[in-house]
Motif scaffolding. Structure first.
Motif, mmCIF file in Angstrom:
data_model
loop_
_atom_site.group_PDB
_atom_site.id
_atom_site.type_symbol
_atom_site.label_atom_id
_atom_site.label_comp_id
_atom_site.label_asym_id
_atom_site.label_seq_id
_atom_site.Cartn_x
_atom_site.Cartn_y
_atom_site.Cartn_z
ATOM 1 N N PRO A 272 6.349 -10.265 3.625
ATOM 2 C CA PRO A 272 5.190 -11.146 3.845
ATOM 3 C C PRO A 272 4.461 -11.451 2.532
ATOM 4 N N ASP A 273 3.920 -12.663 2.421
ATOM 5 C CA ASP A 273 3.246 -13.092 1.192
ATOM 6 C C ASP A 273 2.169 -12.119 0.709
ATOM 7 N N PRO A 274 1.270 -11.619 1.583
ATOM 8 C CA PRO A 274 0.252 -10.682 1.079
ATOM 9 C C PRO A 274 0.855 -9.409 0.485
ATOM 10 N N VAL A 275 1.987 -8.977 1.028
ATOM 11 C CA VAL A 275 2.664 -7.788 0.491
ATOM 12 C C VAL A 275 3.227 -8.107 -0.888
ATOM 13 N N ALA A 276 3.859 -9.273 -1.018
ATOM 14 C CA ALA A 276 4.420 -9.686 -2.302
ATOM 15 C C ALA A 276 3.323 -9.818 -3.360
ATOM 16 N N ASP A 277 2.127 -10.254 -2.941
ATOM 17 C CA ASP A 277 1.011 -10.400 -3.875
ATOM 18 C C ASP A 277 0.407 -9.057 -4.290
ATOM 19 N N ALA A 278 0.426 -8.074 -3.390
ATOM 20 C CA ALA A 278 -0.275 -6.805 -3.635
ATOM 21 C C ALA A 278 0.592 -5.714 -4.244
ATOM 22 N N LEU A 279 1.894 -5.768 -4.020
ATOM 23 C CA LEU A 279 2.785 -4.704 -4.484
ATOM 24 C C LEU A 279 3.724 -5.228 -5.554
ATOM 25 N N ASN A 280 4.008 -4.409 -6.529
ATOM 26 C CA ASN A 280 4.952 -4.750 -7.583
ATOM 27 C C ASN A 280 6.370 -4.544 -7.060
ATOM 28 N N ALA A 281 7.160 -5.602 -7.020
ATOM 29 C CA ALA A 281 8.547 -5.551 -6.546
ATOM 30 C C ALA A 281 8.645 -4.880 -5.178
ATOM 31 N N PRO A 282 7.945 -5.429 -4.171
ATOM 32 C CA PRO A 282 7.948 -4.781 -2.856
ATOM 33 C C PRO A 282 9.305 -4.870 -2.164
ATOM 34 N N PRO B 58 0.210 2.003 -3.909
ATOM 35 C CA PRO B 58 0.160 0.957 -2.896
ATOM 36 C C PRO B 58 1.352 1.010 -1.946
ATOM 37 N N TYR B 59 1.100 0.601 -0.711
ATOM 38 C CA TYR B 59 2.126 0.404 0.300
ATOM 39 C C TYR B 59 1.526 -0.457 1.402
ATOM 40 N N ALA B 60 2.381 -0.947 2.289
ATOM 41 C CA ALA B 60 1.917 -1.852 3.342
ATOM 42 C C ALA B 60 2.651 -1.539 4.640
ATOM 43 N N ALA C 12 -2.547 -0.656 1.832
ATOM 44 C CA ALA C 12 -3.289 0.306 1.025
ATOM 45 C C ALA C 12 -3.078 -0.127 -0.413
ATOM 46 N N VAL C 13 -4.006 -0.940 -0.921
ATOM 47 C CA VAL C 13 -3.836 -1.498 -2.264
ATOM 48 C C VAL C 13 -4.150 -0.462 -3.332
ATOM 49 N N SER C 14 -4.960 0.523 -2.950
ATOM 50 C CA SER C 14 -5.268 1.656 -3.821
ATOM 51 C C SER C 14 -5.684 2.805 -2.912
ATOM 52 N N ALA C 15 -5.917 3.965 -3.491
ATOM 53 C CA ALA C 15 -6.389 5.087 -2.684
ATOM 54 C C ALA C 15 -7.754 4.779 -2.084
ATOM 55 N N GLN C 16 -8.467 3.855 -2.671
ATOM 56 C CA GLN C 16 -9.829 3.513 -2.263
ATOM 57 C C GLN C 16 -9.894 2.353 -1.268
ATOM 58 N N THR C 17 -8.928 1.449 -1.293
ATOM 59 C CA THR C 17 -9.086 0.171 -0.600
ATOM 60 C C THR C 17 -7.925 -0.157 0.331
ATOM 61 N N THR C 18 -8.300 -0.576 1.543
ATOM 62 C CA THR C 18 -7.336 -1.081 2.518
ATOM 63 C C THR C 18 -7.716 -2.515 2.865
ATOM 64 N N ARG C 19 -6.724 -3.402 2.815
ATOM 65 C CA ARG C 19 -6.931 -4.795 3.223
ATOM 66 C C ARG C 19 -6.151 -5.036 4.509
ATOM 67 N N PHE C 20 -6.754 -5.834 5.390
ATOM 68 C CA PHE C 20 -6.112 -6.180 6.654
ATOM 69 C C PHE C 20 -5.899 -7.688 6.740
ATOM 70 N N TYR C 21 -4.731 -8.060 7.273
ATOM 71 C CA TYR C 21 -4.356 -9.455 7.444
ATOM 72 C C TYR C 21 -3.923 -9.684 8.886
ATOM 73 N N HIS C 22 -4.249 -10.854 9.410
ATOM 74 C CA HIS C 22 -3.788 -11.276 10.729
ATOM 75 C C HIS C 22 -2.977 -12.546 10.529
ATOM 76 N N ASN C 23 -1.703 -12.468 10.850
ATOM 77 C CA ASN C 23 -0.789 -13.612 10.674
ATOM 78 C C ASN C 23 -0.886 -14.207 9.272
ATOM 79 N N GLY C 24 -0.979 -13.320 8.274
ATOM 80 C CA GLY C 24 -0.976 -13.742 6.873
ATOM 81 C C GLY C 24 -2.327 -14.060 6.283
ATOM 82 N N ASN C 25 -3.387 -14.051 7.088
ATOM 83 C CA ASN C 25 -4.731 -14.384 6.606
ATOM 84 C C ASN C 25 -5.579 -13.121 6.479
ATOM 85 N N LEU C 26 -6.248 -12.981 5.344
ATOM 86 C CA LEU C 26 -7.120 -11.833 5.120
ATOM 87 C C LEU C 26 -8.238 -11.833 6.159
#
Length: 172
Positions: A20-30, A62-64, A121-135
């Motif tokens: 998914p696009d948000p994963v590709a944007d947040a993780l290095n070589a996901p 990071p992981y998703a 989990a973009v960092s140990a501190q931050t979690t982002r949530f997406y619904h159908n690709g939208n933050l």
């Protein structure tokens, strides 16, 4: 030689396109680590896919985790079930649980069949949530990030076979 090069290119394209696009944007070589289907009694609830950099699990961001729902569910029920599962992990700070439940209730929409909820989990501190690709929301709380993803990824999960499939790359 050309055919093998073409085949390698197609396989590489397929693997990149599947992320998914948000994963590709947040993780290095996901890359995908594993996938599993969660079934509650007789009902299939969602299919889950776990991603990390280079497809290597290191038990740290990071992981998703992407959930593709197979049935309609209310966002409020998803939030409450998440709290119930966090409690099963051993977290018992009632004040924090109430805050987290409120945040998740605000973030999680009602879902329908084929909807996706993605947690990164973009960092140990931050979690982002997406619904159908939208933050749809962010939680900046290291304890939340740890305990939320522990629902699926902790050794103490209530669904150890599900966890094993996510972490080992074994398809269902």
């Amino acid at each position: 030689m050309r055919w093998s090069l073409l085949l390698c290119s197609l396989v590489s394209f397929y693997n990149v396109a599947a992320v998914p696009d948000p994963v590709a944007d947040a993780l290095n070589a996901p890359a995908q680590i594993g996938e599993a289907r969660f079934t509650y009694y007789l009902w299939d609830v969602y299919d889950a896919t776990l991603y990390s950099p280079q497809g290597q699990w290191k038990n740290q961001p990071p992981y998703a985790l992407n959930l593709t729902y197979l049935r309609d569910l209310k966002g409020e029920k998803i939030a409450q079930r998440s709290i119930d599962e966090i409690k099963k992990q051993g977290f018992d700070d009632a004040e924090k649980l109430a805050i987290w439940r409120q945040k998740m209730t605000q973030i999680f929409p009602d879902v329908h069949e084929d909807d996706e909820l993605l947690g990164i989990a973009v960092s140990a501190q931050t979690t982002r949530f997406y619904h159908n690709g939208n933050l749809i929301g962010t939680v900046d709380d290291s304890e939340f990030t740890r305990w939320f993803f522990a629902i699926w990824l902790s050794e103490n999960t209530s669904e150890p076979e599900f966890r094993q499939k996510l972490l080992s790359g074994v398809e269902q």
